[in-house]
Enzyme design. Structure first.
Site, PDB file in Angstrom:
ATOM      1  N   ARG A 105     -16.015 -13.342  11.236  1.00  0.00           N
ATOM      2  CA  ARG A 105     -16.074 -14.769  11.574  1.00  0.00           C
ATOM      3  C   ARG A 105     -17.247 -14.977  12.522  1.00  0.00           C
ATOM      4  O   ARG A 105     -17.466 -14.164  13.439  1.00  0.00           O
ATOM      5  CB  ARG A 105     -14.807 -15.225  12.304  1.00  0.00           C
ATOM      6  CG  ARG A 105     -13.551 -15.142  11.514  1.00  0.00           C
ATOM      7  CD  ARG A 105     -13.426 -16.194  10.455  1.00  0.00           C
ATOM      8  NE  ARG A 105     -13.500 -17.560  10.955  1.00  0.00           N
ATOM      9  CZ  ARG A 105     -13.690 -18.615  10.173  1.00  0.00           C
ATOM     10  NH1 ARG A 105     -13.844 -18.480   8.882  1.00  0.00           N
ATOM     11  NH2 ARG A 105     -13.732 -19.823  10.690  1.00  0.00           N
ATOM     12  N   HIS A 123     -23.394  -3.467  13.632  1.00  0.00           N
ATOM     13  CA  HIS A 123     -23.926  -4.086  12.421  1.00  0.00           C
ATOM     14  C   HIS A 123     -24.593  -3.001  11.562  1.00  0.00           C
ATOM     15  O   HIS A 123     -25.349  -2.172  12.086  1.00  0.00           O
ATOM     16  CB  HIS A 123     -24.952  -5.166  12.802  1.00  0.00           C
ATOM     17  CG  HIS A 123     -25.499  -5.877  11.615  1.00  0.00           C
ATOM     18  ND1 HIS A 123     -24.818  -6.896  10.976  1.00  0.00           N
ATOM     19  CD2 HIS A 123     -26.657  -5.705  10.926  1.00  0.00           C
ATOM     20  CE1 HIS A 123     -25.542  -7.314   9.951  1.00  0.00           C
ATOM     21  NE2 HIS A 123     -26.664  -6.620   9.898  1.00  0.00           N
ATOM     22  N   GLU A 157     -26.854 -16.199  19.070  1.00  0.00           N
ATOM     23  CA  GLU A 157     -27.624 -15.992  17.834  1.00  0.00           C
ATOM     24  C   GLU A 157     -26.967 -14.919  16.975  1.00  0.00           C
ATOM     25  O   GLU A 157     -26.782 -13.779  17.430  1.00  0.00           O
ATOM     26  CB  GLU A 157     -29.060 -15.553  18.196  1.00  0.00           C
ATOM     27  CG  GLU A 157     -29.989 -15.587  17.018  1.00  0.00           C
ATOM     28  CD  GLU A 157     -31.294 -14.831  17.282  1.00  0.00           C
ATOM     29  OE1 GLU A 157     -31.896 -14.368  16.306  1.00  0.00           O
ATOM     30  OE2 GLU A 157     -31.667 -14.689  18.461  1.00  0.00           O
TER      31      GLU A 157
HETATM   32  C1  GRF Z   1     -18.909  -1.860   9.361  1.00  0.00           C
HETATM   33  O1  GRF Z   1     -19.858  -1.486   8.421  1.00  0.00           O
HETATM   34  C2  GRF Z   1     -19.560  -2.582  10.510  1.00  0.00           C
HETATM   35  O2  GRF Z   1     -20.863  -2.154  10.741  1.00  0.00           O
HETATM   36  C3  GRF Z   1     -19.574  -4.017  10.038  1.00  0.00           C
HETATM   37  O3  GRF Z   1     -18.370  -4.171   9.330  1.00  0.00           O
HETATM   38  C4  GRF Z   1     -17.942  -2.913   8.824  1.00  0.00           C
HETATM   39  C5  GRF Z   1     -16.546  -2.715   9.288  1.00  0.00           C
HETATM   40  O4  GRF Z   1     -15.932  -1.600   8.701  1.00  0.00           O
HETATM   41  N1  GRF Z   1     -19.709  -4.931  11.133  1.00  0.00           N
HETATM   42  P1  GRF Z   1     -14.497  -1.121   9.192  1.00  0.00           P
HETATM   43  O5  GRF Z   1     -13.551  -2.303   9.055  1.00  0.00           O
HETATM   44  O6  GRF Z   1     -14.633  -0.689  10.620  1.00  0.00           O
HETATM   45  O7  GRF Z   1     -14.115   0.001   8.281  1.00  0.00           O
END
Ligand code: GRF
Length: 225
Positions: A105, A123, A157
């Site tokens: 979200r 990320h 951002e």
């Molecule tokens: C991961 O790839 C993270 O970098 C991104 O969302 C994914 C989450 O994976 N923000 P999980 O739910 O921790 O398995």
């Protein structure tokens, strides 16, 4: 340093509290749970919140006796109202750090402002490249030779806050978005607990929009581990 108090002449260190927000599988959440259990991170997860009812991350929390809360974003008229509800839930446990781990979200400025300096995200790309979704697919389609992960403080951002840490992963000729995702994910599970541990130990800070480790300014690509 952790807060401490004296009890019968023994110094007792209080574990800090981490809140984790998830929307899906929660494999990063699991790596944080494991690190708290093993003592790699000297903290407890005080609450796991999800906007998705059947997110496996909520099951992981329950299996580990961690308070888990589902907040349905479709029940709120605005993003701000939903965010206020999450903030209310967070205030109940007053965490030292709020960790976004696959929370899908976009957060409103009120949320980000209240948690400034103690809200982090992971990320799956080398930011500022590939903000948003489908990062692995886009990196492969663009013929990139490397990708990776970024951990950053969250600001207004989207995927644009000060970078705490990046880890590169080589893209091989035969990599698919799935195989690249697996390789990056494996690195995420190592890196996120390490970075969280630095924050919990008060070694990692955000000061005037700048990341510091042990009072040393990080580069714009973050710190070295
Ligand atoms: C991961 O790839 C993270 O970098 C991104 O969302 C994914 C989450 O994976 N923000 P999980 O739910 O921790 O398995």
């Amino acid at each position: 340093m952790s807060t401490s108090f004296k009890f019968d002449s023994v110094i007792v260190y209080k574990r800090k509290k981490i809140a984790v927000l998830v929307s899906g599988n929660g494999s990063n959440l699991q790596s944080i749970i494991d690190a708290c259990k093993s003592g790699q991170i000297f903290a407890n997860i005080s609450i796991v919140i999800s906007n998705v009812k059947n997110a496996y991350g909520l099951d992981r929390a329950k299996k580990n006796n961690i308070t888990s809360v589902f907040v349905d974003h479709t029940c709120y008229e605005s993003r701000e109202q939903f965010d206020q509800k999450i903030l209310d839930k967070l205030r109940e446990t007053n965490p030292d750090l709020v960790v976004l781990a696959g929370f899908m979200r976009i957060l409103s400025p009120i949320f980000v402002k209240e948690l400034k300096g103690k809200l982090i995200n992971i990320h799956p790309s080398l930011l500022p490249k590939y903000k948003g979704l489908n990062t692995h697919e886009r990196a492969i389609n663009n013929g990139e030779e490397e990708s990776g992960l970024t951990i950053h403080f969250v600001t207004e951002e989207l995927d644009g806050g000060p970078i705490i840490y990046q880890k590169k992963v080589k893209i091989e000729k035969d990599d698919t978005s799935e195989s690249l995702k697996d390789k990056v994910m494996a690195k995420e599970h190592q890196a996120y607990p390490q970075i969280i541990n630095l924050f919990i130990k008060n070694r990692l800070k955000l000061i005037n929009g700048q990341v510091y480790l042990d009072d040393k300014k990080a580069s714009k690509f973050g710190i070295d581990l």
